[in-house]
Design a protein around this motif. Structure first.
Motif, PDB file in Angstrom:
ATOM      1  N   ILE A 163       0.835  -1.198   0.000  1.00 44.23           N
ATOM      2  CA  ILE A 163       0.000   0.000   0.000  1.00 44.23           C
ATOM      3  C   ILE A 163       0.875   1.255   0.000  1.00 44.23           C
ATOM      4  O   ILE A 163       0.571   2.239  -0.686  1.00 44.23           O
ATOM      5  CB  ILE A 163      -0.946   0.003   1.217  1.00 44.23           C
ATOM      6  CG1 ILE A 163      -1.894  -1.198   1.156  1.00 44.23           C
ATOM      7  CG2 ILE A 163      -1.743   1.294   1.273  1.00 44.23           C
ATOM      8  CD1 ILE A 163      -2.751  -1.245  -0.086  1.00 44.23           C
TER       9      ILE A 163
ATOM     10  N   TYR B 264      -2.491  -5.311  -8.090  1.00 42.02           N
ATOM     11  CA  TYR B 264      -3.760  -5.517  -7.397  1.00 42.02           C
ATOM     12  C   TYR B 264      -4.058  -4.380  -6.411  1.00 42.02           C
ATOM     13  O   TYR B 264      -5.228  -4.142  -6.085  1.00 42.02           O
ATOM     14  CB  TYR B 264      -3.735  -6.840  -6.628  1.00 42.02           C
ATOM     15  CG  TYR B 264      -3.578  -8.051  -7.512  1.00 42.02           C
ATOM     16  CD1 TYR B 264      -4.667  -8.600  -8.178  1.00 42.02           C
ATOM     17  CD2 TYR B 264      -2.340  -8.656  -7.687  1.00 42.02           C
ATOM     18  CE1 TYR B 264      -4.531  -9.712  -8.987  1.00 42.02           C
ATOM     19  CE2 TYR B 264      -2.191  -9.770  -8.495  1.00 42.02           C
ATOM     20  CZ  TYR B 264      -3.281 -10.287  -9.143  1.00 42.02           C
ATOM     21  OH  TYR B 264      -3.137 -11.388  -9.946  1.00 42.02           O
ATOM     22  N   ALA B 265      -3.026  -3.711  -5.920  1.00 38.79           N
ATOM     23  CA  ALA B 265      -3.230  -2.598  -4.995  1.00 38.79           C
ATOM     24  C   ALA B 265      -3.379  -1.272  -5.725  1.00 38.79           C
ATOM     25  O   ALA B 265      -4.135  -0.403  -5.288  1.00 38.79           O
ATOM     26  CB  ALA B 265      -2.063  -2.524  -4.006  1.00 38.79           C
TER      27      ALA B 265
ATOM     28  N   SER C 117      -7.704  -2.103  -1.499  1.00 36.44           N
ATOM     29  CA  SER C 117      -6.370  -2.591  -1.861  1.00 36.44           C
ATOM     30  C   SER C 117      -5.773  -3.443  -0.745  1.00 36.44           C
ATOM     31  O   SER C 117      -5.150  -4.479  -1.001  1.00 36.44           O
ATOM     32  CB  SER C 117      -5.447  -1.414  -2.171  1.00 36.44           C
ATOM     33  OG  SER C 117      -5.922  -0.668  -3.267  1.00 36.44           O
TER      34      SER C 117
END
Length: 296
Positions: free
Chosen positions: A88, A172-173, A218
């Protein structure tokens, strides 16, 4: 000519009072429901049945009373949490640049993000072996720059595993964050600066709270995927740093202990569901706190 009820001329409600009308929308979702039942629900129930031979809880007792299993479960959650936070932290500024940069910046960052995403997971993990090994590019570069005198051990360590996992989880984040950030109006930041707030204060009080839904999405996605990682820890880590997916595979493929492997898989699913619940509770608490502040 009148037709009696005995002749079959009664209304449908009189003929079958117990029948229920089937909504037409049901037939639209029936194939999806059948697919999920056959290829998702049934295998899960079968897995649970295998983990409970004769209704016995012996495999679960073995898992929660054996230190090695508890250590592996704890290591899996520890690594997954660290990887989630690092992912993140890297994805947030990347998504910010994508959302609010120019079209050229967006194109370049999107290509840089998606091209590795299209490459096989196995190949990406092997590429990190080339980079992180003692004679790899990173150690050679550090030695050439005079920063180190001998190679630093980067592979077969938790650090190497985390690097590989962060790289794989980054798309994906980034994408959920970008979707949320793209909808945030930067004129709100301009308004805060007009009111005398610094950029940092305006960011923390306005922009960051508006981006929290993307951060939550996320984080949930990255954490859930990290819990089930198998290939990357197997290639970049050591047996001492084993994660639970590797142990499950070992029980099925090497030990042929299907009951214990199934029990480990069920434990992983339950713990993942608990983590989902905690994420949801934290998100609900933050939303209620935000509504309370807004009401004040």
């Amino acid at each position: 000519m009148n037709v009696s009820a005995q002749d079959g001329g009664a209304p449908a409600s009189a003929r079958a009072p117990w029948s229920l009308p089937v909504p037409s929308a049901f037939w639209l979702i029936a194939p999806a429901v059948l697919f999920l039942a056959l290829f998702f629900a049934f295998p899960l129930l079968k897995l649970v049945a295998i983990s409970l031979p004769g209704g016995s809880l012996e495999y679960y007792e073995q898992i929660f009373t054996t230190p090695v299993f508890l250590r592996v479960i704890g290591e899996t959650f520890r690594v997954s949490l660290i990887v989630t936070f690092v992912t993140i932290a890297v994805a947030y500024p990347y998504a910010y640049a994508m959302a609010h940069g120019g079209r050229t910046v967006l194109l370049l960052l999107t290509v840089a993000l998606l091209i590795p995403f299209w490459v096989s997971l196995l190949l990406r993990s092997f590429s990190w072996i080339v980079l992180l090994q003692n004679s790899g590019l990173i150690n050679d570069f550090l030695i050439a720059m005079g920063l180190i005198e001998k190679p630093v051990r980067l592979i077969r360590t938790p650090f190497g595993v985390m690097i590989g996992m962060v790289h794989i989880l980054l798309p994906y984040a980034v994408l959920p964050l970008y979707t949320v950030m793209k909808k945030i109006d930067l004129r709100l930041m301009e308004a805060s600066s007009i009111c005398g707030a610094s950029w940092l204060k305006g960011f923390m009080r306005i922009y960051f709270p508006l981006s929290l839904p993307g951060v939550a999405a996320s984080a949930i996605l990255a954490f859930t995927l990290a819990l089930g990682f198998y290939i990357t820890p197997a290639l970049l880590g050591s047996p001492r740093d084993m994660m639970i997916a590797q142990m499950i595979a070992g029980q099925f493929n090497e030990q042929l202990n299907f009951g214990l492997g199934a029990a480990l898989a069920v434990v992983l699913m339950v713990l993942t569901a608990v983590a989902f619940g905690l994420f949801g509770a934290a998100r609900a608490a933050l939303q209620s706190r935000g509504r309370a502040k807004g009401g004040v």
